[in-house]
Design a protein around this motif. Sequence first.
Motif, PDB file in Angstrom:
ATOM      1  N   GLY A 179       4.147  13.370  13.525  1.00  0.00           N
ATOM      2  CA  GLY A 179       4.283  14.503  12.613  1.00  0.00           C
ATOM      3  C   GLY A 179       5.019  14.223  11.318  1.00  0.00           C
ATOM      4  N   TYR A 180       5.250  12.965  11.019  1.00  0.00           N
ATOM      5  CA  TYR A 180       5.932  12.600   9.784  1.00  0.00           C
ATOM      6  C   TYR A 180       4.961  11.867   8.861  1.00  0.00           C
ATOM      7  CZ  TYR A 180       9.980  13.650  12.668  1.00  0.00           C
ATOM      8  OH  TYR A 180      10.873  14.266  13.510  1.00  0.00           O
ATOM      9  N   VAL A 181       5.317  11.771   7.580  1.00  0.00           N
ATOM     10  CA  VAL A 181       4.494  11.031   6.610  1.00  0.00           C
ATOM     11  C   VAL A 181       5.033   9.605   6.522  1.00  0.00           C
ATOM     12  CG1 VAL A 181       3.703  10.878   4.232  1.00  0.00           C
ATOM     13  CG2 VAL A 181       4.013  13.122   5.300  1.00  0.00           C
ATOM     14  N   PRO A 182       4.199   8.610   6.789  1.00  0.00           N
ATOM     15  CA  PRO A 182       4.717   7.232   6.798  1.00  0.00           C
ATOM     16  C   PRO A 182       5.180   6.719   5.430  1.00  0.00           C
ATOM     17  CG  PRO A 182       2.656   7.397   8.023  1.00  0.00           C
ATOM     18  CD  PRO A 182       2.830   8.688   7.311  1.00  0.00           C
ATOM     19  N   TRP A 183       4.370   6.913   4.382  1.00  0.00           N
ATOM     20  CA  TRP A 183       4.621   6.207   3.127  1.00  0.00           C
ATOM     21  C   TRP A 183       4.831   7.164   1.964  1.00  0.00           C
ATOM     22  CZ3 TRP A 183       5.221   0.973   2.806  1.00  0.00           C
ATOM     23  CH2 TRP A 183       4.796   0.213   3.914  1.00  0.00           C
ATOM     24  N   SER A 184       5.772   6.823   1.096  1.00  0.00           N
ATOM     25  CA  SER A 184       5.925   7.462  -0.204  1.00  0.00           C
ATOM     26  C   SER A 184       5.588   6.420  -1.267  1.00  0.00           C
ATOM     27  CB  SER A 184       7.350   7.973  -0.413  1.00  0.00           C
ATOM     28  OG  SER A 184       7.487   8.565  -1.689  1.00  0.00           O
ATOM     29  N   ILE A 185       4.590   6.722  -2.102  1.00  0.00           N
ATOM     30  CA  ILE A 185       4.113   5.780  -3.118  1.00  0.00           C
ATOM     31  C   ILE A 185       3.954   6.531  -4.437  1.00  0.00           C
ATOM     32  CG2 ILE A 185       2.329   4.115  -3.766  1.00  0.00           C
ATOM     33  CD1 ILE A 185       1.503   4.031  -0.793  1.00  0.00           C
ATOM     34  N   GLY A 186       4.442   5.944  -5.508  1.00  0.00           N
ATOM     35  CA  GLY A 186       4.247   6.504  -6.841  1.00  0.00           C
ATOM     36  C   GLY A 186       3.976   5.393  -7.831  1.00  0.00           C
ATOM     37  N   MET A 187       2.996   5.594  -8.716  1.00  0.00           N
ATOM     38  CA  MET A 187       2.636   4.530  -9.658  1.00  0.00           C
ATOM     39  C   MET A 187       2.665   4.982 -11.116  1.00  0.00           C
ATOM     40  SD  MET A 187      -1.493   4.218  -8.938  1.00  0.00           S
ATOM     41  CE  MET A 187      -1.760   2.913 -10.122  1.00  0.00           C
ATOM     42  N   GLU A 188       3.054   6.239 -11.382  1.00  0.00           N
ATOM     43  CA  GLU A 188       3.076   6.700 -12.765  1.00  0.00           C
ATOM     44  C   GLU A 188       4.195   5.983 -13.510  1.00  0.00           C
ATOM     45  OE1 GLU A 188       3.405   8.253 -16.386  1.00  0.00           O
ATOM     46  OE2 GLU A 188       5.078   8.663 -15.023  1.00  0.00           O
ATOM     47  N   SER A 189       3.825   5.330 -14.609  1.00  0.00           N
ATOM     48  CA  SER A 189       4.793   4.549 -15.376  1.00  0.00           C
ATOM     49  C   SER A 189       4.401   4.531 -16.851  1.00  0.00           C
ATOM     50  CB  SER A 189       4.884   3.123 -14.821  1.00  0.00           C
ATOM     51  OG  SER A 189       5.919   2.394 -15.440  1.00  0.00           O
ATOM     52  N   GLY A 190       3.953   5.680 -17.360  1.00  0.00           N
ATOM     53  CA  GLY A 190       3.559   5.760 -18.759  1.00  0.00           C
ATOM     54  C   GLY A 190       2.413   4.818 -19.068  1.00  0.00           C
ATOM     55  N   THR A 191       2.556   4.050 -20.145  1.00  0.00           N
ATOM     56  CA  THR A 191       1.499   3.113 -20.532  1.00  0.00           C
ATOM     57  C   THR A 191       1.391   1.938 -19.574  1.00  0.00           C
ATOM     58  OG1 THR A 191       3.048   1.963 -22.003  1.00  0.00           O
ATOM     59  CG2 THR A 191       1.685   3.709 -22.972  1.00  0.00           C
ATOM     60  N   ALA A 192       2.383   1.766 -18.704  1.00  0.00           N
ATOM     61  CA  ALA A 192       2.356   0.673 -17.718  1.00  0.00           C
ATOM     62  C   ALA A 192       1.878   1.147 -16.350  1.00  0.00           C
ATOM     63  CB  ALA A 192       3.731   0.039 -17.594  1.00  0.00           C
ATOM     64  N   THR A 193       1.339   2.361 -16.261  1.00  0.00           N
ATOM     65  CA  THR A 193       0.858   2.866 -14.977  1.00  0.00           C
ATOM     66  C   THR A 193      -0.147   1.894 -14.366  1.00  0.00           C
ATOM     67  OG1 THR A 193       1.220   5.181 -15.568  1.00  0.00           O
ATOM     68  CG2 THR A 193      -0.426   4.739 -13.869  1.00  0.00           C
ATOM     69  N   GLY A 194       0.109   1.533 -13.135  1.00  0.00           N
ATOM     70  CA  GLY A 194      -0.772   0.596 -12.442  1.00  0.00           C
ATOM     71  C   GLY A 194      -0.048  -0.579 -11.843  1.00  0.00           C
ATOM     72  N   TRP A 195       1.132  -0.931 -12.394  1.00  0.00           N
ATOM     73  CA  TRP A 195       1.796  -2.155 -11.930  1.00  0.00           C
ATOM     74  C   TRP A 195       2.261  -2.054 -10.477  1.00  0.00           C
ATOM     75  CZ3 TRP A 195       6.719  -1.999 -10.082  1.00  0.00           C
ATOM     76  CH2 TRP A 195       7.561  -0.961 -10.493  1.00  0.00           C
ATOM     77  N   VAL A 196       2.553  -0.853 -10.009  1.00  0.00           N
ATOM     78  CA  VAL A 196       2.956  -0.712  -8.600  1.00  0.00           C
ATOM     79  C   VAL A 196       1.824  -1.157  -7.686  1.00  0.00           C
ATOM     80  CG1 VAL A 196       3.595   0.941  -6.804  1.00  0.00           C
ATOM     81  CG2 VAL A 196       4.611   1.125  -9.094  1.00  0.00           C
TER      82      VAL A 196
END
Length: 424
Positions: A179-196
Amino acid sequence: MRRVALFLLVISSTCSLLLATGTQEQQQTGGRVVRVFGAFRGEEAARFEEAIRPFEDRTGIDVIYEGSPEFETQIFVQVEAGTPPDIAALPQPGLMKRFAGKGQIIPLPAEVVAKIDENYKPVWKELGSYEGKVYGVFHRVNIKSLVWYPKKFFESKGWKIPATWDELMALTEQIASEGYVPWSIGMESGTATGWVATDWMEDIMLRTAGPEVYDKWVNHEIPFDDPAVKRAGEIMMEIWGNERYVLGGPQNILTTRFQDAVLPLFENPPRAILHRQGNFVTGFMPEEIQANLDEEVGVFALPSIDPRWGTPVLGGGDQFVMFRDTPEVRAFLEFLTTWDSAKIWAQAGGALFPYKNQDLDDYSSQLERKMAEILVNADVFRFDASDLMPAEVGAGTFWTGMADLVSGVPLETVLDQIEASWPR
């Protein structure tokens, strides 16, 4: 034209002044000066200077460190003007190869290479070499291949740290099924969005294809849409593309700022349990968590996939190279190959080091000791692939392609588009 002439005059005068200053310093100290130029500044520079003070006290050699935010531009200006530092701390392996290829840096002397053989795993000598000659001494490094979790909550549930990718996926499913969420992921990084996402891909490539194929991928000796790359993307999307596995679902990844993605782990109760990110992420944790990291935060290495490669580490680091060969420069480089050059910094905190014979008890926290142990135990270490690729790809289509992938564009289409963008 007058502005150009004036600019050239200023540059020429500045270079002459730098050269004269260096000569004066050497005259004032009997020539026992070593000038080091690098990119790290502020607190990091202060920690470095503290760490090398025992060398200065013991030898009487004055090591003068200068850090610059424009290091990667200025080092070329200095080299082309004929006034390079004695030693430079290069943050990118490509810089070492470029200088070595032009004969602008000097291969390390045998006594320094012997110390590298003694104090480092072979991978560090390999990363500091070009065309069979050793040029670089690695000192401070950082690592990205880490998974973070809320320590107290994780342990209260009886969950086990995974040692393999299959165990990681089993843990992910167990957390979701409870009943829990395994992963927290965020990739927003302005013009560098995607590097995550590129970091995830790179970590998985190292674990599935191994370092040799990884290097071929970086150098475009295999195409970007090679089956090895596709497999890495498929493995990543088993987590990223699963509504049950990611906080807010895959669509939330694109809009969550990368620096905010770790925060849900430390809410009460946690809204997510796992977060993959480099060792710098502790600086984005809540202040009350940062005040008690050892008790509140757990970390483990992103697990192995193919046992042939062990548990690789993706990261970065400074390698020190020699522009001028003097007894003082040799002595300082030899000092940098030893734990003595890092011990004070480790005790102060905020840095990791690759020496295989280091004393992990010298680190200021249990968390840093664990990260150092992960680093030291790795037989495979590689720099960030996107940083080594042509900018049009590494900081361009690779980033945007990963955003497209998370948005729902098929993996094959994304990889084909990145391959088509590679400069010919």
